[in-house]
Scaffold this motif. Structure first.
Motif, mmCIF file in Angstrom:
data_model
loop_
_atom_site.group_PDB
_atom_site.id
_atom_site.type_symbol
_atom_site.label_atom_id
_atom_site.label_comp_id
_atom_site.label_asym_id
_atom_site.label_seq_id
_atom_site.Cartn_x
_atom_site.Cartn_y
_atom_site.Cartn_z
ATOM 1 N N ALA A 26 8.065 0.182 -3.168
ATOM 2 C CA ALA A 26 9.243 -0.659 -2.817
ATOM 3 C C ALA A 26 8.756 -2.197 -2.423
ATOM 4 C CB ALA A 26 9.897 -0.260 -1.551
ATOM 5 N N ASP A 27 7.570 -2.478 -1.709
ATOM 6 C CA ASP A 27 7.168 -3.640 -1.401
ATOM 7 C C ASP A 27 6.766 -4.530 -2.594
ATOM 8 O OD1 ASP A 27 7.390 -2.989 1.466
ATOM 9 O OD2 ASP A 27 5.371 -2.607 1.623
ATOM 10 N N ALA A 28 6.254 -3.892 -3.769
ATOM 11 C CA ALA A 28 5.651 -4.342 -4.811
ATOM 12 C C ALA A 28 6.965 -4.860 -5.728
ATOM 13 C CB ALA A 28 4.942 -3.527 -5.700
ATOM 14 N N ARG A 29 8.050 -4.156 -5.560
ATOM 15 C CA ARG A 29 9.193 -4.535 -6.328
ATOM 16 C C ARG A 29 9.818 -5.839 -5.541
ATOM 17 N NH1 ARG A 29 10.108 1.061 -6.365
ATOM 18 N NH2 ARG A 29 11.849 0.822 -4.629
ATOM 19 N N ARG A 30 9.821 -5.660 -4.217
ATOM 20 C CA ARG A 30 10.345 -7.032 -3.462
ATOM 21 C C ARG A 30 9.562 -8.245 -3.985
ATOM 22 N NH1 ARG A 30 9.176 -6.016 2.303
ATOM 23 N NH2 ARG A 30 7.216 -6.861 1.613
ATOM 24 N N ASP A 31 8.243 -7.995 -3.768
ATOM 25 C CA ASP A 31 7.418 -9.181 -3.766
ATOM 26 C C ASP A 31 7.656 -9.764 -5.555
ATOM 27 O OD1 ASP A 31 6.414 -8.772 -1.708
ATOM 28 O OD2 ASP A 31 4.497 -7.952 -2.189
ATOM 29 N N ARG A 32 7.772 -8.817 -6.313
ATOM 30 C CA ARG A 32 8.030 -9.228 -7.690
ATOM 31 C C ARG A 32 9.210 -9.891 -7.695
ATOM 32 N NH1 ARG A 32 6.556 -5.143 -9.717
ATOM 33 N NH2 ARG A 32 8.501 -3.826 -10.068
ATOM 34 N N LEU A 33 10.530 -9.422 -7.166
ATOM 35 C CA LEU A 33 11.914 -9.682 -7.395
ATOM 36 C C LEU A 33 11.815 -11.331 -6.740
ATOM 37 C CD1 LEU A 33 14.785 -9.486 -7.786
ATOM 38 C CD2 LEU A 33 15.003 -8.771 -5.571
ATOM 39 N N PHE A 34 11.151 -11.436 -5.555
ATOM 40 C CA PHE A 34 11.253 -12.884 -4.783
ATOM 41 C C PHE A 34 10.523 -13.698 -5.479
ATOM 42 C CE2 PHE A 34 12.166 -10.420 -0.419
ATOM 43 C CZ PHE A 34 13.391 -10.205 -0.979
ATOM 44 N N ALA A 35 9.381 -13.372 -6.315
ATOM 45 C CA ALA A 35 8.787 -14.345 -7.079
ATOM 46 C C ALA A 35 9.380 -14.875 -8.156
ATOM 47 C CB ALA A 35 7.631 -13.730 -7.609
ATOM 48 N N GLU A 36 10.385 -14.167 -8.868
ATOM 49 C CA GLU A 36 10.874 -14.274 -10.015
ATOM 50 C C GLU A 36 12.383 -15.121 -9.561
ATOM 51 O OE1 GLU A 36 11.399 -10.988 -12.253
ATOM 52 O OE2 GLU A 36 9.498 -10.735 -12.827
ATOM 53 N N PRO A 93 21.989 -2.540 -6.427
ATOM 54 C CA PRO A 93 21.622 -2.980 -5.164
ATOM 55 C C PRO A 93 20.392 -2.292 -4.569
ATOM 56 C CG PRO A 93 23.966 -2.492 -5.758
ATOM 57 C CD PRO A 93 23.346 -1.855 -6.710
ATOM 58 N N SER A 94 20.190 -1.004 -4.677
ATOM 59 C CA SER A 94 19.196 -0.142 -4.348
ATOM 60 C C SER A 94 17.805 -0.336 -4.812
ATOM 61 C CB SER A 94 19.501 1.202 -4.422
ATOM 62 O OG SER A 94 19.709 1.796 -5.533
ATOM 63 N N TYR A 95 17.719 -1.553 -5.493
ATOM 64 C CA TYR A 95 16.413 -1.677 -6.200
ATOM 65 C C TYR A 95 15.147 -1.758 -5.422
ATOM 66 C CZ TYR A 95 12.836 -3.870 -9.250
ATOM 67 O OH TYR A 95 11.746 -4.062 -9.844
ATOM 68 N N LEU A 96 15.541 -2.475 -4.191
ATOM 69 C CA LEU A 96 14.354 -2.570 -3.346
ATOM 70 C C LEU A 96 14.176 -1.421 -2.129
ATOM 71 C CD1 LEU A 96 14.578 -6.472 -2.456
ATOM 72 C CD2 LEU A 96 13.411 -5.263 -4.345
ATOM 73 N N ASP A 97 14.986 -0.576 -2.100
ATOM 74 C CA ASP A 97 14.881 0.618 -1.182
ATOM 75 C C ASP A 97 13.881 1.245 -1.974
ATOM 76 O OD1 ASP A 97 17.067 -0.496 -0.208
ATOM 77 O OD2 ASP A 97 18.465 1.163 -1.096
ATOM 78 N N ALA A 98 13.020 2.025 -0.900
ATOM 79 C CA ALA A 98 12.217 2.887 -1.057
ATOM 80 C C ALA A 98 12.545 4.254 -1.545
ATOM 81 C CB ALA A 98 11.284 3.418 0.419
ATOM 82 N N LYS A 99 11.966 4.706 -2.723
ATOM 83 C CA LYS A 99 12.203 5.868 -3.374
ATOM 84 C C LYS A 99 11.764 7.118 -2.821
ATOM 85 C CE LYS A 99 14.538 2.897 -5.910
ATOM 86 N NZ LYS A 99 15.973 2.576 -5.814
ATOM 87 N N CYS A 100 12.824 8.168 -2.523
ATOM 88 C CA CYS A 100 12.158 9.439 -2.061
ATOM 89 C C CYS A 100 11.843 10.315 -3.411
ATOM 90 C CB CYS A 100 13.105 10.150 -1.237
ATOM 91 S SG CYS A 100 13.413 9.338 0.369
ATOM 92 N N THR A 101 10.811 11.174 -3.403
ATOM 93 C CA THR A 101 10.208 11.918 -4.273
ATOM 94 C C THR A 101 11.299 13.347 -4.249
ATOM 95 O OG1 THR A 101 7.970 11.180 -4.209
ATOM 96 C CG2 THR A 101 8.585 13.184 -5.262
ATOM 97 N N CYS A 102 11.504 13.690 -3.003
ATOM 98 C CA CYS A 102 12.405 14.938 -2.846
ATOM 99 C C CYS A 102 13.585 14.352 -2.055
ATOM 100 C CB CYS A 102 11.676 15.857 -2.143
ATOM 101 S SG CYS A 102 12.742 17.424 -1.747
ATOM 102 N N LEU A 103 14.887 14.488 -2.747
ATOM 103 C CA LEU A 103 15.790 14.171 -2.218
ATOM 104 C C LEU A 103 16.529 15.023 -1.216
ATOM 105 C CD1 LEU A 103 17.838 12.813 -5.223
ATOM 106 C CD2 LEU A 103 16.520 11.434 -3.611
ATOM 107 N N ALA A 104 16.094 16.365 -1.372
ATOM 108 C CA ALA A 104 16.424 17.413 -0.321
ATOM 109 C C ALA A 104 16.089 17.023 1.052
ATOM 110 C CB ALA A 104 15.990 18.613 -0.807
ATOM 111 N N CYS A 105 14.954 16.826 1.300
ATOM 112 C CA CYS A 105 14.359 16.229 2.543
ATOM 113 C C CYS A 105 13.792 14.885 2.875
ATOM 114 C CB CYS A 105 13.287 17.336 2.973
ATOM 115 S SG CYS A 105 11.663 16.926 1.904
ATOM 116 N N ASN A 106 14.117 14.070 1.679
ATOM 117 C CA ASN A 106 13.454 12.758 1.918
ATOM 118 C C ASN A 106 11.851 12.493 2.132
ATOM 119 O OD1 ASN A 106 15.963 11.502 1.379
ATOM 120 N ND2 ASN A 106 16.715 11.803 3.551
ATOM 121 N N ASP A 107 11.318 13.570 1.634
ATOM 122 C CA ASP A 107 9.970 13.655 1.838
ATOM 123 C C ASP A 107 9.466 13.999 3.241
ATOM 124 O OD1 ASP A 107 9.784 13.218 -1.038
ATOM 125 O OD2 ASP A 107 9.358 10.927 -0.737
#
Length: 342
Positions: A26-36, A93-107
């Protein structure tokens, strides 16, 4: 499922690493978005600040307050501005949110007080890996069991041949492993007979299949288990004592305990007590146990105690192995003869 404490800890460490990896992504996506799109940085900051202000107003002033209404308007405006800007470049809108591998328990590994399926899968894999370091789970399976090693000649005492006996035993062991559950009708097996007849092989088959189904399995020799109990009882200090305590607990709480080579250890009063505690305790708890030994039930009564023999007789299904030592057959001409049907 009674995974041991160390397996659960390692499983939680795997999930923690997943969360960390997802945060970094998520941090990498944010840095890439802000750079562009540098202008998005202020939109993102305002969105986060407005959410923080809204939560503060709710707790400090309440939802009916003017402050909360003003904070709500600010948060809504920031949300709309963010969503509109992200849509303009084709991103959710959720592009910068950290993604959970398991949605049942949020990892997190737990859904309420129930272990999530993702943590069960992780612990199962870790347990199978640990067993594989000790046992040849891949090489020794029900599918690779070789009946050609057993004679078809009828044993006059048993009234059947080693070949037919092993077909029956192998099928019982596979069904035992396949139907393994707290409600299994057959909970305990006693694999008895002379050395080199396949007891350890089938015990390994059972261990592998039961572990693959997500159950906790402890497989060890009787001598090693008794040694751990002795260390835990008389020498608890130091790293060895801590490990012994953990091993003892695993033996007592695991879903399946496989105690191999009973009777090969030096028998003492302490060993007899430990064996009684294991047998009696696991029977009372409804826990599954598989024992392999060269001793008959009568021998167990003489070597340890009649009480132990009585509990084994009443709570274990006996499986008698007999025939020629298959290790000898495999070592030379005997294997070739058995394989050709001679």
């Amino acid at each position: 499922m009674g995974f041991s404490g160390d397996i659960r800890t390692k499983g939680q460490e795997v999930l923690a690493q997943r969360r960390q990896d997802n945060d970094r992504a998520a941090d990498a996506r944010r840095d890439r978005l802000f750079a562009e799109h540098p202008e998005f940085r202020e939109l993102y900051r305002e969105r986060r600040a407005s959410i923080a202000a809204l939560n503060k107003a709710r707790f400090q002033y309440g939802k009916e307050s003017v402050e909360y209404q003003e904070a709500t308007e600010r948060a809504t405006a920031a949300k709309n501005a963010w969503e509109s800007s992200m849509a303009s470049i084709g991103l959710p809108p959720s592009y910068l949110d950290a993604k959970c591998t398991c949605l049942a328990c949020n990892d997190k590994g737990w859904v309420g007080t129930t272990m999530c399926h993702c943590l069960v899968d992780i612990c199962t894999g870790l347990q199978t890996e640990a067993l594989s370091k000790r046992l040849d789970i891949k090489g020794q399976s029900f599918e690779t069991f070789d009946f050609r090693l057993y004679s078809r000649a009828v044993n006059p005492v048993a009234g059947t041949s080693p070949y037919e006996q092993m077909k029956t035993i192998r099928n019982i062991c596979e069904q035992y492993a396949e139907n393994f559950s707290p409600n299994s009708r057959v909970k305990n097996l006693l694999l008895t007979g002379q050395t080199g007849l396949g007891k350890t092989f089938l015990s390994t088959c059972i261990a592998g299949r039961v572990a693959e189904k997500g159950n906790s399995v402890v497989y060890d020799t009787a001598g090693s288990i008794f040694g751990a109990f002795e260390t835990e009882q008389f020498d608890r200090r130091g790293e060895e004592g801590v490990e012994a305590q953990a091993h003892v607990r695993r033996c007592l709480v695991c879903d399946l305990l496989i105690l191999d080579d009973l009777g090969c250890e030096m028998t003492t009063r302490f060993v007899t007590k430990v064996l009684y505690d294991i047998v009696n305790g696991r029977l009372e708890q409804g826990k599954h146990t598989v024992m392999s030994t060269n001793l008959s039930t009568a021998d167990i009564g003489q070597r340890y105690s009649p009480a132990i023999a009585s509990r084994i007789s009443g709570g274990y299904m006996p499986l008698l192995f007999f025939g020629d030592d298959i290790r000898t057959l495999k070592s030379g001409y005997g294997y070739a003869a058995a394989a050709s049907g001679m």
